[in-house]
Design an enzyme around this catalytic site. Structure first.
Site, PDB file in Angstrom:
ATOM      1  N   LYS A   1       3.437 -15.163   1.730  1.00  0.00           N
ATOM      2  CA  LYS A   1       3.443 -16.074   0.574  1.00  0.00           C
ATOM      3  C   LYS A   1       4.874 -16.225   0.060  1.00  0.00           C
ATOM      4  CE  LYS A   1       0.268 -16.585  -2.554  1.00  0.00           C
ATOM      5  NZ  LYS A   1      -0.061 -18.012  -2.376  1.00  0.00           N
TER       6      LYS A   1
ATOM      7  N   TYR B   1       0.814  -1.211   0.000  1.00  0.00           N
ATOM      8  CA  TYR B   1       0.000   0.000   0.000  1.00  0.00           C
ATOM      9  C   TYR B   1       0.854   1.270   0.000  1.00  0.00           C
ATOM     10  CZ  TYR B   1      -3.969  -3.036   1.173  1.00  0.00           C
ATOM     11  OH  TYR B   1      -4.921  -4.015   1.159  1.00  0.00           O
TER      12      TYR B   1
ATOM     13  N   ASP C   1     -10.564  -9.128   7.969  1.00  0.00           N
ATOM     14  CA  ASP C   1     -11.987  -9.031   7.618  1.00  0.00           C
ATOM     15  C   ASP C   1     -12.642 -10.408   7.590  1.00  0.00           C
ATOM     16  OD1 ASP C   1     -12.006  -6.326   7.522  1.00  0.00           O
ATOM     17  OD2 ASP C   1     -12.428  -6.142   5.383  1.00  0.00           O
TER      18      ASP C   1
ATOM     19  N   ASP D   1      -5.132  -7.057   5.910  1.00  0.00           N
ATOM     20  CA  ASP D   1      -6.375  -6.370   5.541  1.00  0.00           C
ATOM     21  C   ASP D   1      -7.456  -7.420   5.259  1.00  0.00           C
ATOM     22  OD1 ASP D   1      -8.152  -4.467   4.725  1.00  0.00           O
ATOM     23  OD2 ASP D   1      -7.008  -3.789   2.985  1.00  0.00           O
TER      24      ASP D   1
ATOM     25  N   ASP E   1      -2.848 -17.772   1.528  1.00  0.00           N
ATOM     26  CA  ASP E   1      -4.060 -18.333   0.901  1.00  0.00           C
ATOM     27  C   ASP E   1      -4.595 -19.500   1.730  1.00  0.00           C
ATOM     28  OD1 ASP E   1      -1.666 -19.551   0.172  1.00  0.00           O
ATOM     29  OD2 ASP E   1      -2.406 -20.254  -1.759  1.00  0.00           O
TER      30      ASP E   1
END
Ligand code: NAD
Length: 371
Positions: free
Chosen positions: A194, A143, A255, A251, A227
């Site tokens: 990852k 980001y 959620d 992020d 993942d």
């Protein structure tokens, strides 16, 4: 004599002032009954600050936030500010606070109270008693990384670029925050990246391993690819206790974990900065995960529990009052067990209450449990 511990309250917009009003009563209760001695200052953030000063937070308010031990924020935003200039939009106040206070660690607990287990999209047995702490890196990664932007390639094609970048110090400091929390809990830490496809993930993996092996030998460390982590969170969420991850994956994973608990009105959060060299205390901002809920603002319907639980986090992480934080959490649990519900968490045969009645009930439970 004025207290030398300071809380800065920024109620914000929409339901922010309503839910923060209940938090103020809870702070008073701890002052009266538990000698919680703190001085409190208020200011504006978000749309209300724009209306007053033409900016989503004033320099004076930022100065006060920098001087406070903890900032308690309600929520910002609303349709009446949808068309203000980008740099003055309500969220800009929040972003400035996060940047100026250098809040690099975002703590998002996902707790599923037994009384609300039916509200989850997963089966009761998978979520009942769930208590995960997700520690998300907040100021680095894709980001913020450079180069970034959209360029014209001149052949009818355009290219969008973002850069995932982490330095050792960024991984090390977020690992320490997560490890310190794990040491207060079950001493189990999971780290997610990852590394199978990203060099930044490989560095993350190596640095987390190094910090834990060197300074936290008591911690049982597990690595999980991001993942797979998303899948595991909906398959068997209770396998995790503390989970540390980067900005992007955090992020998404926070959620996912939030949805396991059923309602936005229940979810607190904390953002922490580096410990001050002199006092050893970290700068901190506590806020509910939900927004300003313009659809119910001003109607006395908002659920104040996420904000109350955010204050419980402040008691624990800023004021070293773990026993008081536990007391407040138990009071909230007792109120839910008695069947009191605001509209967002309403279930059949329960008693519908508004914001202040929910606050009253938590105060009454504190009287019963805490005296
Ligand atoms: P929201 O979280 O405000 O509301 C989503 C839904 O959940 C609404 O139906 C709302 O009534 C309900 N809800 C949320 N909190 C509740 C509570 N405590 N009690 C009862 N019901 C609750 O999200 P949104 O509608 O997408 O956004 C509304 C405004 O809030 C926008 O301006 C958005 O930019 C802003 N926002 C601010 C923050 C923040 O301040 N950190 C976060 C998210 C959204």
């Amino acid at each position: 004599m004025a207290s030398n511990r300071k809380i800065m309250v920024l109620p914000g917009d929409g339901i922010g002032p309503e839910v923060m009003g209940e938090v103020a009563r809870i702070i008073d209760w701890f002052g009266t009954h538990k000698s919680f001695d703190v001085s409190i200052d208020h200011d504006l953030v978000g749309g209300c600050a724009y209306d007053a000063h033409g900016a989503a937070i004033s320099d004076a308010a930022v100065e006060k936030a920098l001087a406070a031990d903890a900032v308690l924020l309600g929520a910002v935003g609303g349709p009446q500010w949808d068309n203000v200039a980008y740099e003055a939009r309500p969220e800009a106040g929040l972003l400035r606070l996060r940047a100026d206070l250098e809040l690099f660690a975002n703590l998002r607990p996902a707790i599923c109270f037994s009384a609300l287990a039916e509200a989850s999209s997963l089966k009761r047995e998978l979520v009942e008693g769930l208590d995960i702490m997700i520690v998300r890196e907040l100021t680095g990664g894709v980001y913020f990384g450079e180069p970034r932007g959209i360029s014209d390639l001149g052949n009818g094609q355009r290219r969008g670029i973002n850069t995932q970048v982490y330095d050792t110090y960024e991984i090390e400091r977020i690992t320490r925050v997560a490890a310190d929390i794990a040491m207060m809990r079950s001493k189990k830490l999971a780290s997610s990246e990852k590394r199978n496809v990203m060099e930044s993930g490989q560095l993350w993996f190596e640095e987390v391993n190094r910090v834990i092996a060197t300074d936290y030998p008591a911690i049982e460390l597990q690595h999980v690819l991001a993942d797979n982590c998303a899948m595991q969170l909906v398959r068997e969420p209770k396998q995790y206790d503390v989970l540390v991850t980067d900005n992007l994956f955090g992020d998404i994973l926070s959620d996912v974990a939030a949805m396991l608990t059923g309602s936005l009105g229940m979810l607190p959060s904390a953002s922490l900065g580096a410990p001050d060299a002199e006092t050893g205390r970290a700068r901190a901002l506590y806020e509910p995960v939900h927004g300003s809920a313009p659809d119910i603002a001003g109607q006395g319907k908002a659920n104040p529990i996420a904000s109350i639980m955010s204050f419980a986090m402040a008691l624990k992480y800023t004021f070293d009052r773990g026993a008081d934080a536990d007391l407040l959490e138990r009071a909230v649990m007792q109120v839910l067990d008695k069947g009191l519900r605001t509209g967002d968490i309403m279930q059949a045969d329960m008693q519908l209450v508004g914001t202040s009645a929910m606050g009253d009930a938590v105060l009454q439970a504190l009287d019963e449990l805490g005296n």
